[in-house]
Design an enzyme around this catalytic site. Structure first.
Site, PDB file in Angstrom:
ATOM      1  N   LYS A 177       0.834  -1.206   0.000  1.00  0.00           N
ATOM      2  CA  LYS A 177       0.000   0.000   0.000  1.00  0.00           C
ATOM      3  C   LYS A 177       0.864   1.249   0.000  1.00  0.00           C
ATOM      4  CE  LYS A 177      -1.707   1.630   4.072  1.00  0.00           C
ATOM      5  NZ  LYS A 177      -1.368   3.051   4.300  1.00  0.00           N
ATOM      6  N   ASN A 178       1.867   1.272   0.879  1.00  0.00           N
ATOM      7  CA  ASN A 178       2.626   2.514   1.039  1.00  0.00           C
ATOM      8  C   ASN A 178       3.630   2.752  -0.083  1.00  0.00           C
ATOM      9  OD1 ASN A 178       1.094   3.113   3.200  1.00  0.00           O
ATOM     10  ND2 ASN A 178       2.608   2.541   4.748  1.00  0.00           N
TER      11      ASN A 178
ATOM     12  N   ASP B  56       4.524   0.436  12.073  1.00  0.00           N
ATOM     13  CA  ASP B  56       3.385  -0.332  11.548  1.00  0.00           C
ATOM     14  C   ASP B  56       3.422  -1.809  11.963  1.00  0.00           C
ATOM     15  OD1 ASP B  56       2.470   1.954  10.360  1.00  0.00           O
ATOM     16  OD2 ASP B  56       3.287   1.512   8.387  1.00  0.00           O
TER      17      ASP B  56
ATOM     18  N   ASP C  23      -4.718  11.236  12.231  1.00  0.00           N
ATOM     19  CA  ASP C  23      -5.173   9.861  12.192  1.00  0.00           C
ATOM     20  C   ASP C  23      -5.665   9.527  13.577  1.00  0.00           C
ATOM     21  OD1 ASP C  23      -5.108   7.640  10.270  1.00  0.00           O
ATOM     22  OD2 ASP C  23      -3.265   8.626   9.634  1.00  0.00           O
TER      23      ASP C  23
ATOM     24  N   ARG D 221      -4.492   9.764   3.784  1.00  0.00           N
ATOM     25  CA  ARG D 221      -3.321  10.540   4.160  1.00  0.00           C
ATOM     26  C   ARG D 221      -2.350  10.709   2.971  1.00  0.00           C
ATOM     27  NH1 ARG D 221      -0.621  13.986   7.725  1.00  0.00           N
ATOM     28  NH2 ARG D 221       1.570  13.682   7.287  1.00  0.00           N
TER      29      ARG D 221
END
Ligand code: EPU
Length: 420
Positions: A24-25, A309, A119, A95
């Site tokens: 994802k990142n 994370d 967040d 974000r």
């Protein structure tokens, strides 16, 4: 859907193979990079996650369209009719929308972007992004919740980041590719996802040295000289770690195809300290766990340190390990909200500021819990595998933002889990 829940029962040892999806990142930043040059891009190994859809909506509003292909790739088309405005309704959903700032500034010379919010785990300022972009010639004005950025032509200079911020490094990098002269970013973040972005920018014609290191040297190219490219998204080390943690608390033997040991070096060493055996298989990792985990102390740090994370997964593993572990959060002091949920499952955890003391208990006990964010949601699913009886995780929409079929992949290795 918000009403969706994940129901988990204590798992027998897990066996089989999981194909680890793209990160994802990384993909969200690669998608934003398509703003830099006209043409047709093909990104492969794209995870099927909600954040990719949200990013495609944002880019569509700015002028780049996305087509989702059956083979898990996406085709992105930039026809050059870019409107450098990122509206509130789209920015507030994700974000990573902040990542359109660098490409748009370098390419269009002006951008109007709604300020991204915080967040659930705390405020997330963008001062380092703005300071770095100012150093290469941008000016900013804040009005009515929007940041308006301008730059006639960006110019290279030396920038030292106060802290290796992932987002600030990416925004300065993607603006600097179009700057006049050379930009040196010192104390740059060196996450594998940034190296992945550098690789795609390089195939688009950018001139970057030091990818994956803490000094990035960007020799700017003339606006208009970059071109579209095809690029495979790097495998997701956080999703890979989630399956590692699932095996760690359930026992078993699982192959994680596509997982990159070299991107998870520190984590794998600490998992070994806890009693999890991980070996490289050439195109992935084999993980083996049997018996109770051992407690360790862990502190989160920028890459190559232990990523923040990973932390909810580690706290979950420590909850059932033998002994006491102290976990220190150095990136987001407020990122311990899921601890209350783990306590509902019988975990013995005390938090004090940015520390958590986790006293392992032999067994968790199933209960209804709510996911407060993506990573904590996945950790609660893993906790459910280690809990007697039934655990029901709500707030599943958070998990869907970053996990490509977490439930299906866990079912594939024998977990007793379903979406209800
Ligand atoms: N920070 C500032 N000022 C800035 C930028 C950052 O004070 O201008 C602070 C932040 O408040 C935070 C720390 O620096 O305390 C780290 O922030 P960083 O900029 O490195 O993180 P990010 O780019 O906002 C990315 C990931 C996060 C991940 C962090 C840290 C994306 C979209 N997000 O965020 O991932 O936790 O790096 O590794 O890439 C997630 O995927 O669930 C997630 C939250």
């Amino acid at each position: 859907m918000d009403s969706d829940r994940i129901l988990i029962r204590r798992a027998a040892p897990l066996h089989g193979e999981v194909v680890v999806p793209g990160a994802k990142n990384s993909v969200l930043k690669l998608m934003a990079a398509t703003l830099l040059a006209d043409g047709v891009y093909r990104l492969s190994n794209v995870p099927a996650i909600v954040d990719v859809t949200i990013m495609s909506d944002l880019l569509e509003a700015i002028g780049v369209s996305t087509t989702f292909n059956d083979d898990g790739s996406i085709t992105m088309t930039n026809r050059g009719n870019i409107v450098p405005v990122a509206p509130y309704e789209l920015v507030e959903r994700i974000r990573a929308s902040i990542n359109v700032l660098g490409p748009l500034l370098g390419r269009c010379g002006h951008v109007k972007l709604s300020l991204p919010g915080g967040d659930d785990f705390g405020s997330r300022p963008i001062d380092m992004h703005l300071k770095g972009l100012e150093a290469i010639g941008a000016t900013f004005e804040m009005r009515h919740g929007y940041v308006e950025a301008r730059a006639d032509r960006l110019h290279g200079t030396d920038i030292t980041l106060e802290f290796p911020s992932v987002g600030a490094t990416e925004n300065i990098l993607t603006a600097a590719v179009h700057a006049k002269g050379t930009t040196v970013i010192d104390n740059a973040a060196r996450e594998p996802e940034i190296a992945d972005l550098c690789a795609m920018l390089t195939s688009m014609g950018a001139d970057i040295e030091g990818a994956g290191s803490s000094t990035l040297v960007v020799h700017g190219v003339e606006p208009g000289s970059l071109h579209a490219a095809d690029h495979p998204v790097v495998t997701d080390r956080i999703q890979a770690a989630t399956y590692l943690a699932a095996v760690a608390v359930s026992g078993g033997e699982v192959v994680l195809r596509g997982a990159r040991a070299e991107h998870m070096d520190m984590l794998l060493r600490r998992f070994a300290d806890m009693g999890v055996t991980v070996t490289s298989t050439g195109d992935g990792l084999a993980v083996f766990a049997d018996g109770r985990l051992r407690s360790i102390d862990v502190a989160t740090l920028p890459y190559p340190g232990i990523a923040t994370d990973y932390k909810p997964l580690i706290v979950t593993m420590l909850s059932v390990a033998d002994g006491v572990g102290i976990v220190t959060e150095n990136l987001y002091p407020g990122r311990f909200r899921y601890v209350e949920e783990l306590q509902r499952l019988g975990a013995d955890i005390r938090t004090d500021g940015h520390h958590a003391v986790v006293r392992g208990v032999p067994r968790l006990s199933g209960a209804p819990v709510r996911a407060p964010d993506i990573r904590a949601g996945a950790a609660l699913v893993v906790a459910g595998l280690a809990a007697e009886g039934e655990t029901v995780v709500s707030g599943v929409h958070h998990v869907d933002r970053g996990y490509d079929d977490l439930v299906g992949r866990l079912v594939g290795i024998g977990a007793d889990i379903e979406r209800v």
